[in-house]
Design a protein around this motif. Sequence first.
Motif, PDB file in Angstrom:
ATOM      1  N   SER A  26       1.138  -0.857  -0.128  1.00  0.00           N
ATOM      2  CA  SER A  26       0.178  -0.186   0.246  1.00  0.00           C
ATOM      3  C   SER A  26       0.438   1.302   0.072  1.00  0.00           C
ATOM      4  N   PHE A  27      -0.014   2.560  -0.928  1.00  0.00           N
ATOM      5  CA  PHE A  27       1.176   3.498  -0.923  1.00  0.00           C
ATOM      6  C   PHE A  27      -0.158   4.626  -0.332  1.00  0.00           C
ATOM      7  N   ILE A  28      -0.176   5.527   0.767  1.00  0.00           N
ATOM      8  CA  ILE A  28      -1.266   6.262   0.689  1.00  0.00           C
ATOM      9  C   ILE A  28      -0.101   7.972   0.530  1.00  0.00           C
ATOM     10  N   ASN A  58      -5.733   9.220  -0.032  1.00  0.00           N
ATOM     11  CA  ASN A  58      -5.725   8.509  -0.585  1.00  0.00           C
ATOM     12  C   ASN A  58      -4.969   7.162  -0.978  1.00  0.00           C
ATOM     13  N   GLU A  59      -5.188   6.043  -1.016  1.00  0.00           N
ATOM     14  CA  GLU A  59      -4.371   5.007  -0.912  1.00  0.00           C
ATOM     15  C   GLU A  59      -4.635   4.078  -2.700  1.00  0.00           C
ATOM     16  N   LEU A  60      -3.649   3.707  -2.428  1.00  0.00           N
ATOM     17  CA  LEU A  60      -3.137   2.305  -3.493  1.00  0.00           C
ATOM     18  C   LEU A  60      -2.522   1.335  -3.485  1.00  0.00           C
ATOM     19  N   ARG A  61      -3.417   0.397  -3.569  1.00  0.00           N
ATOM     20  CA  ARG A  61      -2.922  -0.986  -2.759  1.00  0.00           C
ATOM     21  C   ARG A  61      -3.107  -1.548  -4.232  1.00  0.00           C
ATOM     22  N   LEU A 101       6.405  -1.288  -4.760  1.00  0.00           N
ATOM     23  CA  LEU A 101       7.421  -1.603  -3.571  1.00  0.00           C
ATOM     24  C   LEU A 101       8.197  -0.376  -3.874  1.00  0.00           C
ATOM     25  N   ARG A 102       8.283  -0.016  -4.349  1.00  0.00           N
ATOM     26  CA  ARG A 102       8.766   1.884  -4.963  1.00  0.00           C
ATOM     27  C   ARG A 102       9.091   2.849  -3.335  1.00  0.00           C
ATOM     28  N   LYS A 103       7.673   2.701  -3.841  1.00  0.00           N
ATOM     29  CA  LYS A 103       7.604   3.616  -2.986  1.00  0.00           C
ATOM     30  C   LYS A 103       7.575   3.586  -1.027  1.00  0.00           C
ATOM     31  N   ASN A 104       7.780   2.070  -0.815  1.00  0.00           N
ATOM     32  CA  ASN A 104       7.741   1.149  -0.121  1.00  0.00           C
ATOM     33  C   ASN A 104       9.390   1.343   0.945  1.00  0.00           C
ATOM     34  N   GLY A 105       9.740   2.345  -0.143  1.00  0.00           N
ATOM     35  CA  GLY A 105      11.753   1.848  -0.237  1.00  0.00           C
ATOM     36  C   GLY A 105      12.564   0.463  -0.471  1.00  0.00           C
ATOM     37  N   TYR A 106      11.865  -0.222  -1.497  1.00  0.00           N
ATOM     38  CA  TYR A 106      12.273  -1.332  -2.037  1.00  0.00           C
ATOM     39  C   TYR A 106      12.807  -1.230  -2.844  1.00  0.00           C
ATOM     40  N   LYS A 107      14.116  -1.905  -3.679  1.00  0.00           N
ATOM     41  CA  LYS A 107      14.891  -1.192  -5.456  1.00  0.00           C
ATOM     42  C   LYS A 107      14.243  -2.707  -5.952  1.00  0.00           C
ATOM     43  N   THR A 108      13.448  -2.533  -8.008  1.00  0.00           N
ATOM     44  CA  THR A 108      13.111  -3.456  -8.398  1.00  0.00           C
ATOM     45  C   THR A 108      13.748  -2.964  -9.317  1.00  0.00           C
TER      46      THR A 108
END
Length: 222
Positions: free
Chosen positions: A101-103, A108-111, A155-162
């Motif tokens: 999820s990203f808020i 506003n949330e995108l999930r 994933l990138r918004k949550n700090g992960y590298k893809t």
Amino acid sequence: MSLKIPTEKKEFRLSPSSLNLMKECPRCFWLTQHRIWKRPSGIFPSLPSGMDRILKNHFDKFRDRGELPPELCDNHECTEMKLFGDKEKLKIWQNNFKGISFIDKKGNELRGAVDNILVKGEKLIVLDYKTRGYPTKEDTAEHYRLQQNIYNFLLRKNGYKTEDFFFLLFYIPKEVMATGEVIFDTELVKMKVDVKMAEETWEKALELLEGDCPKEKCEWCS
């Protein structure tokens, strides 16, 4: 009669499926998100859901052994990759009611919920299973591009590298053996990630929802 945006403040909860609806019909999307009307949903086939559950268990067994299943390890595209090892986090990411999820600052949330994740070095690779009744066509994978780009965006918004690519793993029924087992062919499709596409679609959706209801109608919302 034109519909105006409600005056009260509202946060929106969006997903890949809702954004696909926006692409198909902005008016249906607007009406649904403002809870004025919802497009009737068709009968959802149970086979893909059953396959999805079985495939997750199948992948879990190989992950616990530190291996890739044969449909991946026999493919040169998956060299030096392994399955994501954090079981508890993956369960959340796979859960349709939780997911990744990203808020934004407005609430506003995108999930979205992934099927599985591969790892190569420090980067994650989204892996999505798809069950089809027939072999893939030239444009089959394109139908899932936005969905997979959104997963990478989250994933990138949550700090992960893809990685700059994702995988679609298609399972296609081939034959029934004399003993009753159904044999599936598999096809692994590698596609380029476009996070900008996901972000622009997300922003376009919010902009649309903050305005008045689109006038152009489809066969459903007319």
